[in-house]
Design an enzyme around this catalytic site. Structure first.
Site, short mmCIF file in Angstrom:
data_model
loop_
_atom_site.label_atom_id
_atom_site.label_comp_id
_atom_site.label_asym_id
_atom_site.label_seq_id
_atom_site.Cartn_x
_atom_site.Cartn_y
_atom_site.Cartn_z
N CYS A 1 -56.43 30.26 -3.49
CA CYS A 1 -55.53 30.80 -2.47
C CYS A 1 -55.00 32.16 -2.89
CB CYS A 1 -54.38 29.83 -2.22
SG CYS A 1 -53.23 30.37 -0.93
N CYS B 1 -50.75 21.97 -1.31
CA CYS B 1 -49.80 22.03 -0.20
C CYS B 1 -50.38 21.55 1.12
CB CYS B 1 -49.30 23.47 -0.03
SG CYS B 1 -50.61 24.66 0.35
N SER C 1 -39.52 33.02 -3.23
CA SER C 1 -39.87 34.21 -2.46
C SER C 1 -38.70 34.70 -1.62
CB SER C 1 -41.09 33.93 -1.57
OG SER C 1 -40.83 32.88 -0.66
#
Length: 400
Positions: free
Chosen positions: A113, A210, A26
Site C-alpha cells: 500500500c 485494514c 495523521s
C-alpha cells in the site's frame, strides 16, 4: 534559513499535503503543521468500502475514517479532499495479497500500500497541487545527507517504529516525504492531539490488514483464490501424513496453534507447499534458518546496491516487523541477493520483508530491503530431523 521541515522559505509560503487516514497520528501531523504556519492541504484516500469494516474498530480509510478526517480538517481550518482509490487499491494491494497467500506466502499488505498507493499516486497528486512535500503520520524519521539527499531512519520510539513497512520507499520519494512524528512517542502524540482539541485524540489505532471486514483474512483470500481453500495433508519432515487441513491459507510458517494434531512434543509449521497442498510440520529446532534468498530488493543506502555489497556487506536485518534487527551479511550470488544470518532466525516466512539497517538499535538508518523468496536451514538441520522422529502423533485431526 531552513524551516522545521528542512526546507528553504517561511512556513506560510510552503504548501504541505498531509495524508490523512482519519486516525490520531495523521490528524495530529496536520494540526501540528497548521499550527506552525504551513499552508496545509489534507487528502484522504478512500481505499475500500466493505460494509461491516466501515464501522469496525481498527479499520482504516473507510467511511468512518473519512468522516473523522473531514471533521479534523474543519476543526483546524484546512482544505480537505477525498480521492477514490478503491480500484487501484483492489488491484495493487488486495489482489496481490490474495495471490501471495494462495502461493504459500505470508504477505505484508501495508508495504505494498505504501509503495503502490500512498508513496506513488498520492505523492504525484501532492506535486500537482504545488506542494513542497508530502507529510504522513508514520513513526519514522528522515535526515539530510551531506549531498542534499535524505536518509530514512528509525523512529525515536522503538516500540512504535514503522520503518519496516517503508523499506520500499525510493530515494526520490524520500526527498519529498516528511515525518513530523518521528521523534515523538504515542502518548505524546495523543496529548498533542488533545491540546489541539481533536476528536480523534483517543481513537483506537488502525489494524495492519485494514481491508478485512471480519478480521479473518482467509475470508478475503478464499473469495478471490478458492484454490487456497482446497484440503490437503499435514505431513512431517519425512513426508509421513499426520493429519488433514482445509486450505493452506489457514497456516503460516512458525504457527503452532490450531494444527489439529496431538504429539509428544510441540509441532510447528515449517513450510507450505501450494503445488501439493501439503503443510509440513516439525519441531521448533527445524524452524531455525540462516540463509534467506530475496526478491524485489530496494536499496536506499549510499552508492549503488552492487557497489555497496561488493564481496559482502555486514549489516543488521529484521525479518518480521515485531523483531529487533539481527546481525547478518548481504551477498550477491548468481545474480540474486542472499542474506546470511549470523545467529539464525526462527519462523522466516516467504512473503515477509527482510529489511536492512546500519545498526541494531537507536535511530538506525534504513538501507533498504527485499521480500523473502525462500529460506534455508543450517546443514540441512539433521538434528531437527532426529527430533521429528521422536514426535510420533497420538491422534490425527482436521484443521478448519
Amino acid at each position: 534559513m531552513l524551516n522545521s521541515l528542512d526546507l528553504e522559505g517561511r512556513p506560510q509560503d510552503t504548501r504541505v499535503v498531509v495524508a490523512m487516514s482519519g486516525g490520531v497520528d495523521s490528524s495530529t501531523t496536520a494540526a501540528l503543521l497548521k499550527a506552525e504556519g504551513y499552508d496545509v492541504v489534507g487528502i484522504t484516500l478512500q481505499l475500500y468500502d466493505h460494509g461491516e469494516a466501515i464501522h469496525r474498530k481498527g479499520a482504516c480509510c473507510a467511511g468512518q475514517d473519512i468522516h473523522d478526517a473531514r471533521t479534523v480538517a474543519e476543526r483546524i481550518g484546512i482544505p480537505h479532499y477525498v480521492l477514490d482509490y478503491e480500484s487501484r487499491f483492489r488491484e495493487s494491494v488486495i489482489d496481490s495479497f490474495a495471490t501471495s497467500y494462495a502461493t504459500g506466502e505470508t504477505p505484508v499488505p501495508c508495504i505494498e500500500c505504501n509503495r503502490s498507493i500512498k508513496f506513488r499516486d498520492l505523492l504525484s497528486t501532492a506535486r500537482e497541487l504545488g506542494a513542497a512535500v508530502l507529510a504522513t503520520g508514520h513513526y519514522v524519521s528522515s535526515r539530510r545527507l551531506p549531498d542534499g539527499s535524505r536518509a530514512l531512519v528509525c523512529a525515536a520510539d522503538a516500540d512504535r517504529d514503522q520503518s519496516y513497512f517503508l523499506f520500499a520507499t525510493t530515494r526520490e520519494q524520500l526527498d519529498f516525504l516528511r515525518f513530523p512524528l518521528g521523534d515523538m512517542t504515542k502518548p505524546q502524540t495523543r496529548e498533542l492531539a488533545r491540546s489541539f482539541g481533536l476528536s480523534v485524540a483517543d481513537k483506537h489505532d488502525s489494524q495492519d490488514i485494514c481491508f478485512v471486514p471480519s478480521g479473518r483474512y482467509s475470508d478475503v483470500v478464499g473469495r478471490l483464490k478458492p484454490n487456497a481453500m482446497e484440503p490437503g495433508d499435514i505431513v512431517d519432515l519425512d513426508g509421513r501424513v499426520l493429519g488433514k487441513h482445509h486450505g493452506i491459507v489457514h497456516f503460516t510458517v512458525g504457527q503452532r496453534r490450531g494444527l489439529g494434531i496431538a504429539s509428544h512434543a510441540p509441532l510447528y509449521v515449517l513450510r507450505l507447499e501450494p503445488s501439493t497442498r501439503r503443510v509440513v510440520v516439525g519441531p521448533r529446532a527445524a524452524l531455525r534458518m540462516d540463509r534467506i534468498l530475496l526478491r524485489d530488493v530496494n536499496w536506499i543506502g549510499d552508492n549503488s546496491l552492487d557497489l555497496a555489497v561488493g564481496d559482502g556487506l555486514e549489516m543488521f536485518v529484521r525479518v518480521r516487523s515485531t523483531r529487533r534487527p539481527q546481525p547478518a551479511w548481504l551477498r550477491a550470488i548468481d545474480g540474486e541477493y542472499q542474506v546470511e544470518l549470523i545467529a539464525g532466525e526462527d519462523g522466516v516466512s516467504p512473503g515477509q520483508a527482510c529489511v536492512f539497517y546500519d545498526a541494531p538499535e537507536g535511530q538506525a538508518r534504513v538501507l533498504g530491503g527485499g521480500f523473502i523468496k525462500s529460506a534455508a536451514p543450517r546443514a540441512a538441520n539433521k538434528d531437527a530431523r532426529g527430533a521429528a522422529a521422536a514426535n510420533r502423533p497420538l491422534a490425527a485431526g482436521v484443521r478448519g
